[in-house]
Motif scaffolding. Structure first.
Motif, mmCIF file in Angstrom:
data_model
loop_
_atom_site.group_PDB
_atom_site.id
_atom_site.type_symbol
_atom_site.label_atom_id
_atom_site.label_comp_id
_atom_site.label_asym_id
_atom_site.label_seq_id
_atom_site.Cartn_x
_atom_site.Cartn_y
_atom_site.Cartn_z
ATOM 1 N N LEU A 119 0.780 -1.176 0.019
ATOM 2 C CA LEU A 119 0.009 -0.001 -0.184
ATOM 3 C C LEU A 119 1.122 1.248 -0.120
ATOM 4 C CD1 LEU A 119 -2.907 -1.121 2.417
ATOM 5 C CD2 LEU A 119 -2.880 -1.327 -0.126
ATOM 6 N N ARG A 120 0.524 2.326 -0.737
ATOM 7 C CA ARG A 120 1.253 3.542 -0.919
ATOM 8 C C ARG A 120 1.010 4.737 -0.038
ATOM 9 N NH1 ARG A 120 4.476 1.965 -5.247
ATOM 10 N NH2 ARG A 120 4.203 -0.173 -5.688
ATOM 11 N N GLY A 121 -0.544 4.788 -0.316
ATOM 12 C CA GLY A 121 -0.934 6.109 0.732
ATOM 13 C C GLY A 121 -2.337 5.917 0.825
ATOM 14 N N PRO A 122 -2.828 4.833 1.673
ATOM 15 C CA PRO A 122 -4.220 4.589 1.954
ATOM 16 C C PRO A 122 -4.867 6.025 2.702
ATOM 17 C CG PRO A 122 -3.081 2.779 2.925
ATOM 18 C CD PRO A 122 -2.006 3.894 2.440
ATOM 19 N N ASN A 123 -5.998 6.334 2.075
ATOM 20 C CA ASN A 123 -6.503 7.565 2.333
ATOM 21 C C ASN A 123 -7.925 7.589 2.994
ATOM 22 O OD1 ASN A 123 -8.423 9.946 1.259
ATOM 23 N ND2 ASN A 123 -6.197 10.934 1.061
ATOM 24 N N THR A 136 -9.525 3.449 -0.259
ATOM 25 C CA THR A 136 -8.896 4.153 -1.371
ATOM 26 C C THR A 136 -7.200 4.401 -0.932
ATOM 27 O OG1 THR A 136 -9.040 6.263 -0.614
ATOM 28 C CG2 THR A 136 -10.754 5.427 -2.126
ATOM 29 N N ASP A 137 -6.624 4.051 -1.946
ATOM 30 C CA ASP A 137 -5.211 4.280 -1.898
ATOM 31 C C ASP A 137 -4.739 5.406 -2.795
ATOM 32 O OD1 ASP A 137 -2.444 4.260 -1.791
ATOM 33 O OD2 ASP A 137 -1.941 2.259 -1.788
ATOM 34 N N HIS A 138 -4.335 6.604 -2.198
ATOM 35 C CA HIS A 138 -4.385 7.949 -3.166
ATOM 36 C C HIS A 138 -2.888 7.811 -3.672
ATOM 37 C CE1 HIS A 138 -5.066 12.119 -3.784
ATOM 38 N NE2 HIS A 138 -3.947 12.482 -3.249
ATOM 39 N N GLY A 139 -1.923 6.857 -3.154
ATOM 40 C CA GLY A 139 -0.731 7.072 -3.692
ATOM 41 C C GLY A 139 0.315 8.257 -3.067
ATOM 42 N N LYS A 140 1.225 8.301 -3.725
ATOM 43 C CA LYS A 140 2.379 9.271 -3.135
ATOM 44 C C LYS A 140 2.933 10.129 -4.113
ATOM 45 C CE LYS A 140 2.878 9.609 0.927
ATOM 46 N NZ LYS A 140 2.065 10.368 1.968
ATOM 47 N N ASP A 141 3.142 11.340 -4.044
ATOM 48 C CA ASP A 141 4.113 11.902 -5.151
ATOM 49 C C ASP A 141 5.805 11.955 -4.526
ATOM 50 O OD1 ASP A 141 2.128 13.182 -6.754
ATOM 51 O OD2 ASP A 141 1.385 14.335 -5.207
ATOM 52 N N ARG A 142 6.402 12.007 -5.614
ATOM 53 C CA ARG A 142 7.873 11.900 -5.342
ATOM 54 C C ARG A 142 8.442 12.804 -6.470
ATOM 55 N NH1 ARG A 142 5.831 6.962 -4.242
ATOM 56 N NH2 ARG A 142 6.266 6.496 -6.271
ATOM 57 N N GLY A 143 8.487 13.852 -6.354
ATOM 58 C CA GLY A 143 9.029 14.805 -7.414
ATOM 59 C C GLY A 143 8.309 14.571 -8.558
ATOM 60 N N ARG A 144 9.179 14.020 -9.629
ATOM 61 C CA ARG A 144 8.580 13.716 -11.028
ATOM 62 C C ARG A 144 7.769 12.380 -11.300
ATOM 63 N NH1 ARG A 144 10.331 17.197 -15.202
ATOM 64 N NH2 ARG A 144 11.774 18.884 -14.348
ATOM 65 N N GLY A 150 -5.378 2.304 -6.642
ATOM 66 C CA GLY A 150 -6.921 1.900 -6.825
ATOM 67 C C GLY A 150 -7.828 1.835 -5.610
ATOM 68 N N VAL A 151 -8.784 0.921 -5.420
ATOM 69 C CA VAL A 151 -9.696 0.922 -4.369
ATOM 70 C C VAL A 151 -9.734 -0.478 -4.322
ATOM 71 C CG1 VAL A 151 -12.062 1.187 -3.771
ATOM 72 C CG2 VAL A 151 -10.973 2.875 -5.570
ATOM 73 N N PHE A 152 -9.767 -0.699 -2.740
ATOM 74 C CA PHE A 152 -9.515 -2.281 -2.131
ATOM 75 C C PHE A 152 -10.990 -2.467 -1.473
ATOM 76 C CE2 PHE A 152 -5.521 -0.563 -2.930
ATOM 77 C CZ PHE A 152 -4.778 -1.372 -3.355
ATOM 78 N N TYR A 153 -11.127 -3.786 -1.302
ATOM 79 C CA TYR A 153 -12.102 -4.494 -0.147
ATOM 80 C C TYR A 153 -11.729 -5.437 0.702
ATOM 81 C CZ TYR A 153 -16.564 -5.945 1.285
ATOM 82 O OH TYR A 153 -17.786 -6.458 2.188
ATOM 83 N N ALA A 154 -11.630 -5.402 1.850
ATOM 84 C CA ALA A 154 -11.614 -6.401 2.797
ATOM 85 C C ALA A 154 -12.696 -6.710 3.349
ATOM 86 C CB ALA A 154 -10.562 -5.679 4.017
ATOM 87 N N SER A 155 -12.845 -8.260 3.697
ATOM 88 C CA SER A 155 -13.704 -8.817 4.321
ATOM 89 C C SER A 155 -13.919 -8.489 5.693
ATOM 90 C CB SER A 155 -14.072 -10.005 4.003
ATOM 91 O OG SER A 155 -12.791 -10.816 4.631
ATOM 92 N N ALA A 156 -14.914 -8.704 6.569
ATOM 93 C CA ALA A 156 -15.113 -8.748 7.689
ATOM 94 C C ALA A 156 -13.996 -9.195 8.784
ATOM 95 C CB ALA A 156 -16.292 -8.823 8.545
ATOM 96 N N ASP A 157 -13.658 -10.665 8.429
ATOM 97 C CA ASP A 157 -12.580 -11.168 8.946
ATOM 98 C C ASP A 157 -11.043 -11.215 8.284
ATOM 99 O OD1 ASP A 157 -12.824 -12.625 6.477
ATOM 100 O OD2 ASP A 157 -13.615 -14.487 7.314
ATOM 101 N N LEU A 158 -10.982 -10.407 7.274
ATOM 102 C CA LEU A 158 -9.782 -10.335 6.727
ATOM 103 C C LEU A 158 -9.373 -11.186 5.982
ATOM 104 C CD1 LEU A 158 -8.054 -7.726 9.440
ATOM 105 C CD2 LEU A 158 -9.582 -7.144 7.442
ATOM 106 N N PRO A 167 -6.722 0.884 -12.890
ATOM 107 C CA PRO A 167 -6.440 2.075 -11.797
ATOM 108 C C PRO A 167 -7.285 3.375 -11.777
ATOM 109 C CG PRO A 167 -5.616 2.731 -14.065
ATOM 110 C CD PRO A 167 -6.492 1.339 -14.127
ATOM 111 N N LEU A 168 -7.053 4.064 -11.027
ATOM 112 C CA LEU A 168 -7.897 5.408 -10.701
ATOM 113 C C LEU A 168 -6.635 6.614 -10.441
ATOM 114 C CD1 LEU A 168 -11.107 4.780 -8.622
ATOM 115 C CD2 LEU A 168 -10.807 5.061 -11.092
ATOM 116 N N GLU A 169 -7.236 7.882 -10.818
ATOM 117 C CA GLU A 169 -6.417 8.790 -10.624
ATOM 118 C C GLU A 169 -6.413 9.421 -9.186
ATOM 119 O OE1 GLU A 169 -4.211 9.968 -13.038
ATOM 120 O OE2 GLU A 169 -4.813 8.267 -14.176
ATOM 121 N N ALA A 170 -5.487 8.980 -8.490
ATOM 122 C CA ALA A 170 -5.412 9.440 -6.964
ATOM 123 C C ALA A 170 -6.776 9.294 -6.297
ATOM 124 C CB ALA A 170 -4.858 10.713 -6.822
ATOM 125 N N PRO A 171 -7.589 8.147 -6.534
ATOM 126 C CA PRO A 171 -8.579 7.943 -5.669
ATOM 127 C C PRO A 171 -8.657 8.628 -4.108
ATOM 128 C CG PRO A 171 -7.643 5.931 -5.669
ATOM 129 C CD PRO A 171 -6.899 6.746 -6.416
#
Length: 309
Positions: A119-123, A136-144, A150-158, A167-171
Motif C-alpha cells: 500500500l502506498r498512501g491509504p486515504n 482508497t489508496d491515494h498514492g504518493k508524489d515523489r518529485g517527477r 486503486g480501490v480495495f475491499y477487505a472482508s470483515a474477517d480479513l 487504476p484510478l487517478e489518486a482516489p
C-alpha cells in the motif's frame, strides 16, 4: 442553506477523517501530528493514539474499534497561518491500515500489502453493513513521479483482501449509497466522482467504456477544483469536500443539479454528519487547523456501526 458556521477549534494539525460520536465528541486524525485525536463537546483536544506516519481517513468498525488509513507521511509546506501536505515524507513509513482500541489507545497494523503489492498512501475508508470495508489508496508524489493506485475491499474477517478497481487517478473519498447498491469514489486531481454498481459486498457489477471494472461519472459542476473526502446524505446525495475553491460540493447520483457551499479554507478536506437527526455537518478546514460545524439542509445517512444521537 445558511453558510454560517461555528469554529469548534482552530488548534488542530491538519485534521481529516472526522467521526461524530454518540457522546457528542468528534474523533479525527491530525495528519501532521501523526495522531488519532478526540475533540470533546467542551472543545478540548486529546490524543487517543500516537500512530506516526500520516493517519488519514478513519471509521468505526463492527467491533467498536477505529480503523485508520495511514498514508505513511508527507513532507510539509508551511506558509503564514497555513499548512499544506507535499511530497512523500523523507521518513516515509509505508502505507497501512491500522486498528485502534478507543478505550486503551493501543493500535495494530492490519494490512500493509495486497497480493504482494505494498500500500502506498491509504486515504479513506467506509464499512458496509456486513462489516467489510472499502478503502482508497491515494498514492504518493515523489518529485517527477507518482504512484498508480486503486480501490480495495477487505472482508470483515480479513480473510479476503483484494484490489477491486485499478487504476484510478489518486482516489480519495469513498462512500456507499444508502441501499449499498453503489460505491462512490472521488478522484482528487480530476474533480470527478465515480459511481460503481455493486453486485454484492465487495463485488463490482457492470461494464465501463474505458475499463472493464464498471462505473459511471456522477454529474458534476464546472470550474477548476479538486475533490477530497465525502459523506452521503439521507436523500442519496454525495457531499464532497472540495479543494482549490474551498467548500462542499453536493452531487446527485439521480441527475439533479449540483450544489456548492463555499468555505474560507481552500483546503476543505472532509465532512461528516452528526448531532440530532444527523442534521449537523462537521467539516475539517485543514490548512488552517479548523474543525467547524454548521446546520445542513439534508440530514446525513447513518453510518454502519456508529450509533449517533
Amino acid at each position: 442553506m445558511s453558510e454560517e458556521y461555528r469554529v469548534i477549534t482552530d488548534q488542530l494539525q491538519f485534521p481529516e477523517g472526522p467521526i461524530a460520536m454518540p457522546d457528542g465528541s468528534i474523533i479525527l486524525v491530525e495528519i501532521a501530528r501523526g495522531t488519532l485525536s478526540r475533540v470533546s463537546e467542551s472543545e478540548d483536544i486529546s490524543v487517543i493514539a500516537e500512530l506516526g506516519g500520516g493517519p488519514n481517513g478513519a471509521a468505526i468498525g463492527p467491533d467498536g474499534h477505529c480503523y485508520v488509513c495511514n498514508n505513511g507521511g508527507f513532507n510539509w509546506v508551511e506558509r503564514p497561518g497555513r499548512l499544506f501536505p507535499g511530497s512523500q515524507a523523507d521518513d516515509y513509513s509505508g502505507g497501512r491500515i491500522e486498528r485502534v482500541n478507543l478505550e486503551t489507545g493501543e493500535s495494530e497494523v492490519l494490512i500493509r500489502e495486497v497480493d504482494g503489492e505494498p500500500l502506498r498512501g491509504p486515504n479513506d475508508i467506509v464499512f458496509d453493513r456486513t462489516g467489510g470495508f472499502w478503502f482508497t489508496d491515494h498514492g504518493k508524489d515523489r518529485g517527477r513521479e507518482r504512484d498508480r493506485t486503486g480501490v480495495f475491499y477487505a472482508s470483515a474477517d480479513l480473510a479476503d483482501v483484494r484490489e477491486v478497481i485499478f487504476p484510478l487517478e489518486a482516489p480519495n473519498g469513498i462512500g456507499l449509497s444508502p441501499d449499498e447498491t453503489e460505491l462512490y469514489v472521488a478522484e482528487t486531481p480530476t474533480g470527478r466522482l465515480w459511481g460503481f454498481p455493486l453486485e454484492s459486498p465487495g463485488v463490482i457489477n457492470g461494464p465501463r467504456k474505458d475499463r472493464p471494472d464498471g462505473g459511471r461519472v456522477i454529474h458534476g459542476r464546472m470550474g477548476y477544483f479538486m475533490f477530497d473526502s465525502l459523506a452521503v446524505d439521507s436523500e442519496g446525495g454525495v457531499a464532497v469536500a472540495t479543494l482549490i475553491d474551498g467548500g462542499i460540493t453536493t452531487l446527485s447520483p439521480h441527475g439533479h443539479d449540483p450544489k456548492f457551499v463555499s468555505l474560507p479554507d481552500r483546503i476543505t478536506t472532509n465532512i461528516c454528519f452528526g448531532g440530532e437527526n444527523l442534521a449537523t455537518a462537521y467539516i475539517t478546514m485543514s490548512s488552517t487547523g479548523q474543525l467547524i460545524s454548521m446546520p445542513w439542509d439534508v440530514p446525513g445517512h447513518p453510518l454502519n456501526f456508529l450509533n449517533t444521537r
